[in-house]
Design a protein around this motif. Sequence first.
Motif, PDB file in Angstrom:
ATOM      1  N   LEU A   1      45.494  -3.810  -5.365  1.00 43.00           N
ATOM      2  CA  LEU A   1      45.198  -2.697  -6.260  1.00 43.00           C
ATOM      3  C   LEU A   1      45.466  -3.071  -7.711  1.00 43.00           C
ATOM      4  CD1 LEU A   1      46.062   1.023  -5.645  1.00 43.00           C
ATOM      5  CD2 LEU A   1      46.573  -0.023  -7.835  1.00 43.00           C
ATOM      6  N   LEU A   2      46.605  -3.711  -7.955  1.00 40.84           N
ATOM      7  CA  LEU A   2      46.957  -4.104  -9.323  1.00 40.84           C
ATOM      8  C   LEU A   2      45.992  -5.142  -9.868  1.00 40.84           C
ATOM      9  CD1 LEU A   2      50.835  -4.295  -8.906  1.00 40.84           C
ATOM     10  CD2 LEU A   2      49.566  -2.578 -10.209  1.00 40.84           C
ATOM     11  N   ALA A   3      45.563  -6.063  -9.023  1.00 40.19           N
ATOM     12  CA  ALA A   3      44.613  -7.087  -9.462  1.00 40.19           C
ATOM     13  C   ALA A   3      43.280  -6.466  -9.851  1.00 40.19           C
ATOM     14  CB  ALA A   3      44.408  -8.117  -8.356  1.00 40.19           C
ATOM     15  N   GLU A   4      42.889  -5.422  -9.142  1.00 39.16           N
ATOM     16  CA  GLU A   4      41.596  -4.792  -9.388  1.00 39.16           C
ATOM     17  C   GLU A   4      41.630  -3.808 -10.554  1.00 39.16           C
ATOM     18  OE1 GLU A   4      38.211  -2.138  -7.006  1.00 39.16           O
ATOM     19  OE2 GLU A   4      40.006  -2.844  -5.974  1.00 39.16           O
TER      20      GLU A   4
ATOM     21  N   GLU B   1      51.063  -6.291  -0.084  1.00 41.26           N
ATOM     22  CA  GLU B   1      49.756  -6.941  -0.166  1.00 41.26           C
ATOM     23  C   GLU B   1      48.706  -5.994  -0.727  1.00 41.26           C
ATOM     24  OE1 GLU B   1      51.602  -6.827   2.572  1.00 41.26           O
ATOM     25  OE2 GLU B   1      52.164  -8.911   3.027  1.00 41.26           O
ATOM     26  N   ASP B   2      48.711  -4.748  -0.220  1.00 45.50           N
ATOM     27  CA  ASP B   2      47.754  -3.767  -0.720  1.00 45.50           C
ATOM     28  C   ASP B   2      48.034  -3.424  -2.181  1.00 45.50           C
ATOM     29  OD1 ASP B   2      46.552  -3.670   1.766  1.00 45.50           O
ATOM     30  OD2 ASP B   2      47.672  -1.909   2.426  1.00 45.50           O
ATOM     31  N   ALA B   3      49.315  -3.347  -2.531  1.00 44.16           N
ATOM     32  CA  ALA B   3      49.680  -3.058  -3.918  1.00 44.16           C
ATOM     33  C   ALA B   3      49.191  -4.168  -4.842  1.00 44.16           C
ATOM     34  CB  ALA B   3      51.189  -2.889  -4.044  1.00 44.16           C
TER      35      ALA B   3
ATOM     36  N   GLU C   1      56.285   8.472  -3.921  1.00 44.29           N
ATOM     37  CA  GLU C   1      55.253   7.983  -3.001  1.00 44.29           C
ATOM     38  C   GLU C   1      54.664   6.664  -3.482  1.00 44.29           C
ATOM     39  OE1 GLU C   1      52.447  11.144  -2.652  1.00 44.29           O
ATOM     40  OE2 GLU C   1      53.726  12.356  -1.330  1.00 44.29           O
ATOM     41  N   ALA C   2      54.474   6.520  -4.784  1.00 42.35           N
ATOM     42  CA  ALA C   2      53.933   5.275  -5.328  1.00 42.35           C
ATOM     43  C   ALA C   2      54.897   4.117  -5.107  1.00 42.35           C
ATOM     44  CB  ALA C   2      53.642   5.440  -6.817  1.00 42.35           C
ATOM     45  N   ILE C   3      56.179   4.369  -5.318  1.00 47.65           N
ATOM     46  CA  ILE C   3      57.194   3.334  -5.094  1.00 47.65           C
ATOM     47  C   ILE C   3      57.244   2.952  -3.623  1.00 47.65           C
ATOM     48  CG2 ILE C   3      59.697   2.951  -5.069  1.00 47.65           C
ATOM     49  CD1 ILE C   3      59.778   4.453  -7.768  1.00 47.65           C
ATOM     50  N   ASP C   4      57.175   3.932  -2.737  1.00 50.01           N
ATOM     51  CA  ASP C   4      57.152   3.638  -1.300  1.00 50.01           C
ATOM     52  C   ASP C   4      55.936   2.796  -0.942  1.00 50.01           C
ATOM     53  OD1 ASP C   4      59.493   5.031  -0.861  1.00 50.01           O
ATOM     54  OD2 ASP C   4      58.498   6.852  -0.151  1.00 50.01           O
ATOM     55  N   PHE C   5      54.793   3.108  -1.542  1.00 43.54           N
ATOM     56  CA  PHE C   5      53.570   2.345  -1.263  1.00 43.54           C
ATOM     57  C   PHE C   5      53.749   0.889  -1.648  1.00 43.54           C
ATOM     58  CE2 PHE C   5      49.561   0.572  -2.820  1.00 43.54           C
ATOM     59  CZ  PHE C   5      48.761   0.670  -1.687  1.00 43.54           C
ATOM     60  N   ILE C   6      54.306   0.635  -2.828  1.00 43.31           N
ATOM     61  CA  ILE C   6      54.507  -0.741  -3.283  1.00 43.31           C
ATOM     62  C   ILE C   6      55.472  -1.481  -2.371  1.00 43.31           C
ATOM     63  CG2 ILE C   6      55.424  -2.169  -5.156  1.00 43.31           C
ATOM     64  CD1 ILE C   6      54.458   0.075  -7.078  1.00 43.31           C
ATOM     65  N   ASN C   7      56.572  -0.833  -2.013  1.00 45.45           N
ATOM     66  CA  ASN C   7      57.594  -1.490  -1.191  1.00 45.45           C
ATOM     67  C   ASN C   7      57.143  -1.718   0.238  1.00 45.45           C
ATOM     68  OD1 ASN C   7      59.427  -1.614  -3.321  1.00 45.45           O
ATOM     69  ND2 ASN C   7      60.337   0.363  -2.840  1.00 45.45           N
TER      70      ASN C   7
ATOM     71  N   THR D   1      48.683 -14.134  -6.803  1.00 42.68           N
ATOM     72  CA  THR D   1      49.698 -14.357  -7.836  1.00 42.68           C
ATOM     73  C   THR D   1      50.571 -13.123  -8.010  1.00 42.68           C
ATOM     74  OG1 THR D   1      48.269 -15.910  -9.010  1.00 42.68           O
ATOM     75  CG2 THR D   1      50.076 -14.917 -10.260  1.00 42.68           C
ATOM     76  N   ILE D   2      49.938 -11.953  -8.045  1.00 48.59           N
ATOM     77  CA  ILE D   2      50.696 -10.715  -8.206  1.00 48.59           C
ATOM     78  C   ILE D   2      51.621 -10.497  -7.008  1.00 48.59           C
ATOM     79  CG2 ILE D   2      50.514  -8.202  -8.381  1.00 48.59           C
ATOM     80  CD1 ILE D   2      47.885  -8.649  -9.914  1.00 48.59           C
ATOM     81  N   LEU D   3      51.153 -10.798  -5.823  1.00 47.21           N
ATOM     82  CA  LEU D   3      52.005 -10.659  -4.633  1.00 47.21           C
ATOM     83  C   LEU D   3      53.226 -11.563  -4.727  1.00 47.21           C
ATOM     84  CD1 LEU D   3      52.521  -9.494  -1.834  1.00 47.21           C
ATOM     85  CD2 LEU D   3      51.067 -11.330  -0.895  1.00 47.21           C
ATOM     86  N   GLU D   4      53.028 -12.767  -5.208  1.00 48.40           N
ATOM     87  CA  GLU D   4      54.155 -13.681  -5.397  1.00 48.40           C
ATOM     88  C   GLU D   4      55.173 -13.094  -6.373  1.00 48.40           C
ATOM     89  OE1 GLU D   4      54.955 -18.229  -7.100  1.00 48.40           O
ATOM     90  OE2 GLU D   4      52.931 -17.592  -6.549  1.00 48.40           O
TER      91      GLU D   4
END
Length: 336
Positions: A271-274, A266-268, A256-262, A285-288
Amino acid sequence: MKKRILAMILTVVTAVGMCFMVTGCGGSDGEAADGTKTLNIMQQYGLAYAPFVVMEEQGLIEKAYEEATGETVEVNYATLNSGSTINESFASGEVQVGAMGVAPAVTGVQTGVGYKICSNMSAQPHKLMTQPDSGIKSLKDFKAEDKIALVNIGSIQHILLAMACEEQLGDAHALDANISASAHPDGMAALENGQVSAQLTTSPYTFMEEEEGMVEVDAIKSVWPEGNSFIVAVASEELYNDDPELYAAVVQAISEAIDFINENPEDAAELLAECDDSIDQDADTILEWLNDPACSYSTELKGVMDMANFMAANGFLEVDGPSDISDLVFDGVKGN
């Protein structure tokens, strides 16, 4: 919002105890002091471990387990600095689930640490980086005094360097004496400061170093193509055999986590930035980085047996190598 614990290991026993004391974890018996079932998870840091960040922040294991059983589980996450130290944490009985590079995972399974691979997690760019004026264009340019920073002996970066050495120099161990073991951030700083001549690293450090003007040495792409597994998830045999419902919840949560990222990059990235202090970049930057073709997330293994066979053939395993992918994985894991 929870923050992951970044624990740089001095001694494994001390660090493991400290990590899970901080998270309120009980002991290695899977039960907190108040009788709540617990699950201890260890990983490393960087973009490759993004699925575990999503799992933690969204409580995916807890949700999957409660939906399946009607019961609750307390899940504790901690971060160490190498796959080999996570192996030792499994051996101590403190950890039931982990994430690490392919090489230490193969080593752990084959030497009887007590786990197997339960899922693939990610593929990431791996590059041997150097200063633009170093004069190093290929592995043949390294001299005895040219140090190469990588995580540690036996890491996937070490094995990738060895694979490249066998291809370019005819000897998998040709540059073993050049290795300077250091965590990815420390290796990057050492490269920038001229303390080492090169660093074999992965995202996001490859991206950061390219932004600082570092250049890639021609070495890794031919031996480990884009899309090959980098990080795999492992689970203890005790968890698999004695608590199949919780094991299934872990596997479901990873998927489910992998599906969320893929499906929601943008939301992933937000989340990672925060939530991921180890990345420490803004969401754009993380999205890039997430959109880089070499940065991918999947539950299917790719190239694991190739690496395991290389390790066995070149003395990186003290025991026999696996005869088949089934030696390394639990039932239901896809790929090889």
